[in-house]
Design an enzyme around this catalytic site. Sequence first.
Site, mmCIF file in Angstrom:
data_model
loop_
_atom_site.group_PDB
_atom_site.id
_atom_site.type_symbol
_atom_site.label_atom_id
_atom_site.label_comp_id
_atom_site.label_asym_id
_atom_site.label_seq_id
_atom_site.Cartn_x
_atom_site.Cartn_y
_atom_site.Cartn_z
ATOM 1 N N ARG A 26 0.810 -1.221 0.000
ATOM 2 C CA ARG A 26 0.000 0.000 0.000
ATOM 3 C C ARG A 26 0.840 1.267 0.000
ATOM 4 O O ARG A 26 0.462 2.283 -0.590
ATOM 5 C CB ARG A 26 -0.915 -0.026 1.247
ATOM 6 C CG ARG A 26 -1.661 1.257 1.545
ATOM 7 C CD ARG A 26 -2.412 1.146 2.870
ATOM 8 N NE ARG A 26 -1.523 0.818 3.976
ATOM 9 C CZ ARG A 26 -0.784 1.710 4.630
ATOM 10 N NH1 ARG A 26 -0.809 2.982 4.276
ATOM 11 N NH2 ARG A 26 -0.012 1.334 5.646
ATOM 12 N N ARG A 181 -13.286 -20.697 26.469
ATOM 13 C CA ARG A 181 -12.541 -20.513 25.217
ATOM 14 C C ARG A 181 -12.996 -19.251 24.485
ATOM 15 O O ARG A 181 -12.702 -19.070 23.309
ATOM 16 C CB ARG A 181 -12.718 -21.750 24.332
ATOM 17 C CG ARG A 181 -12.113 -23.020 24.924
ATOM 18 C CD ARG A 181 -12.214 -24.185 23.951
ATOM 19 N NE ARG A 181 -13.579 -24.663 23.794
ATOM 20 C CZ ARG A 181 -14.132 -25.630 24.532
ATOM 21 N NH1 ARG A 181 -13.430 -26.210 25.499
ATOM 22 N NH2 ARG A 181 -15.379 -26.027 24.307
ATOM 23 N N ARG A 182 -13.667 -18.376 25.227
ATOM 24 C CA ARG A 182 -14.226 -17.168 24.606
ATOM 25 C C ARG A 182 -13.594 -15.881 25.142
ATOM 26 O O ARG A 182 -14.191 -14.807 25.030
ATOM 27 C CB ARG A 182 -15.743 -17.134 24.818
ATOM 28 C CG ARG A 182 -16.449 -18.342 24.219
ATOM 29 C CD ARG A 182 -17.941 -18.309 24.494
ATOM 30 N NE ARG A 182 -18.601 -19.504 23.964
ATOM 31 C CZ ARG A 182 -19.904 -19.745 24.057
ATOM 32 N NH1 ARG A 182 -20.687 -18.861 24.662
ATOM 33 N NH2 ARG A 182 -20.421 -20.850 23.546
ATOM 34 N N CYS A 201 -3.636 -3.473 12.692
ATOM 35 C CA CYS A 201 -2.649 -4.473 12.271
ATOM 36 C C CYS A 201 -2.672 -5.655 13.234
ATOM 37 O O CYS A 201 -2.661 -6.801 12.817
ATOM 38 C CB CYS A 201 -1.254 -3.856 12.216
ATOM 39 S SG CYS A 201 -1.100 -2.561 10.977
ATOM 40 N N ARG A 221 -2.511 -9.384 11.619
ATOM 41 C CA ARG A 221 -2.721 -9.591 10.175
ATOM 42 C C ARG A 221 -1.567 -9.025 9.358
ATOM 43 O O ARG A 221 -1.222 -9.537 8.292
ATOM 44 C CB ARG A 221 -4.027 -8.937 9.718
ATOM 45 C CG ARG A 221 -3.984 -7.418 9.782
ATOM 46 C CD ARG A 221 -5.097 -6.721 9.016
ATOM 47 N NE ARG A 221 -4.915 -5.275 9.134
ATOM 48 C CZ ARG A 221 -4.223 -4.533 8.277
ATOM 49 N NH1 ARG A 221 -3.640 -5.084 7.224
ATOM 50 N NH2 ARG A 221 -4.106 -3.225 8.466
ATOM 51 N N ASP A 224 4.958 -5.110 10.541
ATOM 52 C CA ASP A 224 6.193 -4.428 10.154
ATOM 53 C C ASP A 224 7.281 -4.962 11.083
ATOM 54 O O ASP A 224 7.383 -4.557 12.241
ATOM 55 C CB ASP A 224 5.991 -2.921 10.312
ATOM 56 C CG ASP A 224 7.243 -2.094 10.066
ATOM 57 O OD1 ASP A 224 8.347 -2.667 9.993
ATOM 58 O OD2 ASP A 224 7.113 -0.857 9.971
ATOM 59 N N HIS A 262 6.375 -8.825 7.358
ATOM 60 C CA HIS A 262 7.163 -8.264 6.267
ATOM 61 C C HIS A 262 8.272 -7.337 6.749
ATOM 62 O O HIS A 262 8.164 -6.697 7.799
ATOM 63 C CB HIS A 262 6.262 -7.520 5.274
ATOM 64 C CG HIS A 262 5.335 -6.537 5.926
ATOM 65 N ND1 HIS A 262 4.060 -6.887 6.318
ATOM 66 C CD2 HIS A 262 5.497 -5.235 6.259
ATOM 67 C CE1 HIS A 262 3.468 -5.835 6.870
ATOM 68 N NE2 HIS A 262 4.322 -4.812 6.850
ATOM 69 N N TYR A 264 10.239 -4.089 5.239
ATOM 70 C CA TYR A 264 10.256 -3.095 4.165
ATOM 71 C C TYR A 264 11.638 -3.048 3.529
ATOM 72 O O TYR A 264 12.657 -3.233 4.205
ATOM 73 C CB TYR A 264 9.865 -1.717 4.702
ATOM 74 C CG TYR A 264 8.381 -1.578 4.942
ATOM 75 C CD1 TYR A 264 7.507 -1.362 3.887
ATOM 76 C CD2 TYR A 264 7.847 -1.680 6.229
ATOM 77 C CE1 TYR A 264 6.136 -1.250 4.098
ATOM 78 C CE2 TYR A 264 6.484 -1.569 6.450
ATOM 79 C CZ TYR A 264 5.638 -1.353 5.372
ATOM 80 O OH TYR A 264 4.285 -1.252 5.584
ATOM 81 N N ALA A 317 6.645 3.660 7.150
ATOM 82 C CA ALA A 317 5.851 3.643 5.917
ATOM 83 C C ALA A 317 4.421 4.048 6.251
ATOM 84 O O ALA A 317 3.763 3.395 7.050
ATOM 85 C CB ALA A 317 5.877 2.254 5.285
#
Length: 318
Positions: A26, A181-182, A201, A221, A224, A262, A264, A317
């Site tokens: 992005r 488990r909740r 993120c 998800r 960096d 990831h 950069y 970024a």
Amino acid sequence: MLNSFDAAYHSLCEEVLEIGNTRNDRTNTGTISKFGHQLRFDLSKGFPLLTTKKVSFKLVATELLWFIKGDTNIQYLLKYNNNIWNEWAFENYIKSDEYNGPDMTDFGHRALSDPEFNEQYKEQMKQFKQRILEDDTFAKQFGDLGNVYGKQWRDWVDKDGNHFDQLKTVIEQIKHNPDSRRHIVSAWNPTEIDTMALPPCHTMFQFYVQDGKLSCQLYQRSADIFLGVPFNIASYALLTHLIAKECGLEVGEFVHTFGDAHIYSNHIDAIQTQLARESFNPPTLKINSDKSIFDINYEDLEIVDYESHPAIKAPIAV
């Protein structure tokens, strides 16, 4: 030699550099990415503040307490000289009719390549921060990041307009039904993504109680690895400590599960500098207060015996 916390982080960096996929992103910076990875940290062995580069506990802690308070305005962070969310608020400001300074389009990339522009950018950011701190009306309009983490944790709104405090509910569940488990908190609210300066993120975390110990697993998800992950590790370790104390438990593990992890392209040299370093022994955390997690302040927290290599700077970024 590396302590177990630094070793886990270094292994992630090395694996992504070795087998990661080259991808666009992005921010138009470019990344090396791996999809799916997991790290585990035994919190009984110390506090996982990395030592192969200096990580600011103050920034980690004040951001987490900001989340816990349900705050979404950077004014609170700036009072602690915490600048990690400034760029997203500033970007909203420069796109508004209120802004009448020099053109700041694509300031993230231009500041790196144009020294003259970088000086203009720093001056505009300085003025922006000062107004956020001194002018509550301006801060209310331009310091707020929308329905980001704190809003979702503490004030999730459903389709019928009902308000739900996820964090408080989970703490009560841990106290009264530890085997459930909740024990889950989600920051990912699909209907409100467009109202956030940056979609979350670190999207969801779950707690697990066993033998009087509280463990936490985070699903992130987007990660960096160089700038974000060291903070995320320390932040959720701190959250686990705070909730364990609130519930009368000891700490167990922090389990960090990644989606897109990831590096950069403009962080690779910095990562390699860090990977060449040996580690120090990990520090420990002291919570010097019996206050509720919802009332605790940064001044109540203390990191003991933290020794590290110097910080390594790298561009963010946006």
